[in-house]
Design an enzyme around this catalytic site. Structure first.
Site, PDB file in Angstrom:
ATOM      1  N   LEU A   1       0.801  -1.225   0.000  1.00 21.65           N
ATOM      2  CA  LEU A   1       0.000   0.000   0.000  1.00 21.65           C
ATOM      3  C   LEU A   1       0.834   1.276   0.000  1.00 21.65           C
ATOM      4  O   LEU A   1       0.283   2.363  -0.164  1.00 21.65           O
ATOM      5  CB  LEU A   1      -0.907   0.007   1.240  1.00 21.65           C
ATOM      6  CG  LEU A   1      -1.898  -1.158   1.364  1.00 21.65           C
ATOM      7  CD1 LEU A   1      -2.584  -1.120   2.727  1.00 21.65           C
ATOM      8  CD2 LEU A   1      -2.916  -1.123   0.243  1.00 21.65           C
ATOM      9  N   SER A   2       2.145   1.168   0.184  1.00 22.37           N
ATOM     10  CA  SER A   2       2.957   2.341   0.474  1.00 22.37           C
ATOM     11  C   SER A   2       3.796   2.764  -0.730  1.00 22.37           C
ATOM     12  O   SER A   2       4.887   2.230  -0.968  1.00 22.37           O
ATOM     13  CB  SER A   2       3.867   2.053   1.673  1.00 22.37           C
ATOM     14  OG  SER A   2       4.517   3.214   2.108  1.00 22.37           O
TER      15      SER A   2
ATOM     16  N   ASN B   1       7.857   3.083  -1.009  1.00 23.55           N
ATOM     17  CA  ASN B   1       8.522   2.099  -0.163  1.00 23.55           C
ATOM     18  C   ASN B   1       8.846   0.899  -1.042  1.00 23.55           C
ATOM     19  O   ASN B   1       7.975   0.092  -1.367  1.00 23.55           O
ATOM     20  CB  ASN B   1       7.592   1.712   0.995  1.00 23.55           C
ATOM     21  CG  ASN B   1       8.236   0.760   1.985  1.00 23.55           C
ATOM     22  OD1 ASN B   1       9.054  -0.069   1.603  1.00 23.55           O
ATOM     23  ND2 ASN B   1       7.841   0.862   3.238  1.00 23.55           N
TER      24      ASN B   1
ATOM     25  N   HIS C   1      -3.871   4.217   4.341  1.00 26.16           N
ATOM     26  CA  HIS C   1      -3.852   3.166   5.362  1.00 26.16           C
ATOM     27  C   HIS C   1      -3.222   3.654   6.656  1.00 26.16           C
ATOM     28  O   HIS C   1      -3.642   3.271   7.743  1.00 26.16           O
ATOM     29  CB  HIS C   1      -3.137   1.917   4.843  1.00 26.16           C
ATOM     30  CG  HIS C   1      -1.681   2.078   4.561  1.00 26.16           C
ATOM     31  ND1 HIS C   1      -1.198   2.876   3.551  1.00 26.16           N
ATOM     32  CD2 HIS C   1      -0.580   1.533   5.150  1.00 26.16           C
ATOM     33  CE1 HIS C   1       0.120   2.799   3.519  1.00 26.16           C
ATOM     34  NE2 HIS C   1       0.521   2.014   4.491  1.00 26.16           N
ATOM     35  N   ARG C   2      -2.244   4.540   6.569  1.00 25.44           N
ATOM     36  CA  ARG C   2      -1.582   5.030   7.769  1.00 25.44           C
ATOM     37  C   ARG C   2      -2.393   6.141   8.446  1.00 25.44           C
ATOM     38  O   ARG C   2      -2.336   6.303   9.658  1.00 25.44           O
ATOM     39  CB  ARG C   2      -0.174   5.509   7.427  1.00 25.44           C
ATOM     40  CG  ARG C   2       0.685   4.416   6.791  1.00 25.44           C
ATOM     41  CD  ARG C   2       2.024   4.272   7.429  1.00 25.44           C
ATOM     42  NE  ARG C   2       1.991   3.948   8.822  1.00 25.44           N
ATOM     43  CZ  ARG C   2       3.079   3.811   9.589  1.00 25.44           C
ATOM     44  NH1 ARG C   2       4.271   3.973   9.052  1.00 25.44           N
ATOM     45  NH2 ARG C   2       2.973   3.514  10.861  1.00 25.44           N
TER      46      ARG C   2
ATOM     47  N   GLU D   1       5.027  12.564   9.416  1.00 25.69           N
ATOM     48  CA  GLU D   1       5.351  11.142   9.536  1.00 25.69           C
ATOM     49  C   GLU D   1       6.054  10.818  10.857  1.00 25.69           C
ATOM     50  O   GLU D   1       6.624   9.745  11.017  1.00 25.69           O
ATOM     51  CB  GLU D   1       6.230  10.728   8.363  1.00 25.69           C
ATOM     52  CG  GLU D   1       5.590  10.953   7.006  1.00 25.69           C
ATOM     53  CD  GLU D   1       4.585   9.882   6.622  1.00 25.69           C
ATOM     54  OE1 GLU D   1       4.897   8.685   6.770  1.00 25.69           O
ATOM     55  OE2 GLU D   1       3.483  10.241   6.155  1.00 25.69           O
TER      56      GLU D   1
ATOM     57  N   HIS E   1      11.461   7.943   4.177  1.00 27.36           N
ATOM     58  CA  HIS E   1      11.657   8.675   5.434  1.00 27.36           C
ATOM     59  C   HIS E   1      13.143   8.952   5.609  1.00 27.36           C
ATOM     60  O   HIS E   1      13.990   8.187   5.125  1.00 27.36           O
ATOM     61  CB  HIS E   1      11.167   7.863   6.643  1.00 27.36           C
ATOM     62  CG  HIS E   1       9.690   7.664   6.699  1.00 27.36           C
ATOM     63  ND1 HIS E   1       9.108   6.469   7.074  1.00 27.36           N
ATOM     64  CD2 HIS E   1       8.667   8.513   6.438  1.00 27.36           C
ATOM     65  CE1 HIS E   1       7.804   6.583   7.046  1.00 27.36           C
ATOM     66  NE2 HIS E   1       7.509   7.814   6.664  1.00 27.36           N
TER      67      HIS E   1
ATOM     68  N   ASN F   1       8.336  -5.612   4.390  1.00 26.23           N
ATOM     69  CA  ASN F   1       7.322  -4.576   4.219  1.00 26.23           C
ATOM     70  C   ASN F   1       7.924  -3.180   4.319  1.00 26.23           C
ATOM     71  O   ASN F   1       7.203  -2.183   4.354  1.00 26.23           O
ATOM     72  CB  ASN F   1       6.209  -4.739   5.261  1.00 26.23           C
ATOM     73  CG  ASN F   1       4.832  -4.817   4.627  1.00 26.23           C
ATOM     74  OD1 ASN F   1       4.669  -4.550   3.443  1.00 26.23           O
ATOM     75  ND2 ASN F   1       3.841  -5.172   5.421  1.00 26.23           N
TER      76      ASN F   1
ATOM     77  N   CYS G   1      12.579   1.530  12.438  1.00 30.83           N
ATOM     78  CA  CYS G   1      11.160   1.787  12.188  1.00 30.83           C
ATOM     79  C   CYS G   1      10.285   1.249  13.308  1.00 30.83           C
ATOM     80  O   CYS G   1       9.205   1.784  13.590  1.00 30.83           O
ATOM     81  CB  CYS G   1      10.722   1.141  10.878  1.00 30.83           C
ATOM     82  SG  CYS G   1      11.270   1.994   9.387  1.00 30.83           S
TER      83      CYS G   1
END
Length: 424
Positions: free
Chosen positions: A21-22, A25, A137-138, A174, A240, A349, A355
């Site tokens: 979903l990211s 990434n 999603h986040r 973030e 990030h 992921n 993280c």
């Protein structure tokens, strides 16, 4: 008064899956649709926590929010009990449903930005919940995260927990993944560095807005230093800052291409921290750095002195990266040890050791204001380990997400965790 830094790791939830979903990434996208192993993922995370405890460090944990996120879907107009909401969402909008199944809150570095009491305007530790508004999603995480942080850091005399900034692109935030603190010691005043993106036409989203760091600075009563992440790093997949840089006390370990204005940042750090030690790596490419997550390691101060780098196993698999690690440890800097941990399920992921944790510097007095249920000792760690072994699913195929049997298993696991927290 002594001040220590406590790592609060996100306990990986029972819905850990690879939905890809990211955007930006690389690891998340490349493993989209693969079979995940939630039980192994959570046990790997707990083993990492235990490794830090064995080093003599103080360790906490943050429970995962309940997933699938029926409450978030209900707020979007789906009606009925949890199962009815999930069935309808899975049928009518599978993409939205997959976003509601994400277990991404496991990466606690994105939970909030933490400002130390030694720096803040009122002497309290400030935690500003991240809105994570760039990714759908986040963005679902913020209300649950705020409530959980309020529960853990419950003493308002020592902690100020703030809700998320407005969830717009102007304040896209973030959390601690784009914040670094440089100081002589954890208990002394330091320089708070906020790393942000910009509208530069990058192929990947530049998730952190400068306005977010400025707002956090005002809320906590500090003067932050704001610097731009390099476009080259973002283009390579450093979504990030903590994918290309990590700081601890007076040490900044970074890839040579991490920052757009490297000289300005280093000069500001040297002015604020007279014994500032930059450890810059230019012997590996950004692609090697991001593929191995060398800079997404935890850099920690050991109780007996010196620092250790807590690395993902993937750093050993690239000979160029491992040579860089050996050079760092042998160099003229406080990093004296490299410790490898297995967090492969998280890495697939896109989340390395750094993280998975939120760093919170606390004085002896402030530590007493933390809910002890979320501080790990031998008994609590063993209880969580046993809970995961008993209740977390062994595997999740992407096609399983819409299976009501999986939802029931996940909800039962969350219920068991809630019961454990009431009993310890």
């Amino acid at each position: 008064m002594m001040t220590m830094e406590i790592n609060f790791d996100g306990l990986i939830g029972p819905m850990h899956n690879y939905a890809g979903l990211s955007a930006g990434n690389v690891a998340s996208a490349s493993n989209a649709g693969a079979v995940s192993q939630p039980r192994a993922a959570a046990l790997q995370g707990l083993a990492k926590m235990r490794r830090l405890m064995d080093l003599g460090l103080t360790q906490g944990f943050i429970p995962p929010p309940r997933r699938p996120a029926a409450a978030a879907l209900r707020a979007l107009g789906f009606r009925g009990d949890d199962q009815a909401v999930l069935v309808r969402a899975a049928t009518e909008d599978p993409v939205l449903f997959n976003n509601a199944c994400s277990a991404s809150a496991m990466w606690a570095a994105n939970a909030a930005t933490v400002i130390a009491g030694a720096d803040s305007g009122d002497g309290r530790v400030h935690l500003v919940t991240a809105n994570l508004s760039t990714m759908l999603h986040r963005s679902f995480e913020a209300p649950d995260t705020y409530a959980m942080l309020r529960t853990i850091f419950r003493d308002d005399r020592h902690f100020a927990v703030h809700p998320a900034l407005p969830g717009t692109q102007h304040f896209s935030d973030e959390g601690a993944a784009n914040h670094m603190r440089l100081t002589r010691r954890h208990g002394e005043r330091g320089l708070n560095v906020f790393v942000h993106g910009a509208a530069r036409g990058s192929r990947y989203p530049e998730r952190q807005a400068r306005r977010a760091g400025e707002a956090v600075s005002r809320i906590a009563g500090i003067e932050g230093f704001h610097t731009l992440q390099s476009q080259a790093a973002i283009e390579a997949g450093a979504f990030h800052n903590d994918v290309v840089a990590v700081a601890n006390e007076n040490v900044l370990l970074a890839h040579a291409a991490a920052f757009e204005d490297r000289d300005g940042l280093f000069a500001a750090a040297a002015r604020a921290v007279p014994d500032f030690v930059p450890v810059e790596v230019d012997s590996i490419t950004l692609e090697d750095a991001i593929g191995s997550y060398l800079f997404n390691s935890q850099l920690v101060t050991l109780p007996h002195g010196g620092m250790a780098l807590i690395l993902p196993g993937e750093a050993c698999e690239n000979s160029r990266v491992w040579q860089a690690v050996e050079t760092i440890v042998a160099g003229n800097n406080p990093i004296a040890e490299a410790i490898v941990v297995d967090v492969r399920e998280s890495m697939r992921n896109g989340g390395g050791p750094a993280c998975l944790r939120l760093r919170v510097p606390v004085s002896d007095a402030a530590r007493g204001g933390i809910d002890p249920r979320f501080m790990l000792d031998e008994r609590r760690w063993a209880a969580l380990n046993e809970l995961v072994e008993r209740h977390w699913p062994e595997r999740i195929d992407a096609r399983d997400l819409a299976d009501p049997a999986l939802w029931e298993t996940a909800f039962a696991a969350h219920d068991a965790l809630d019961a454990l927290l009431r009993s310890i």
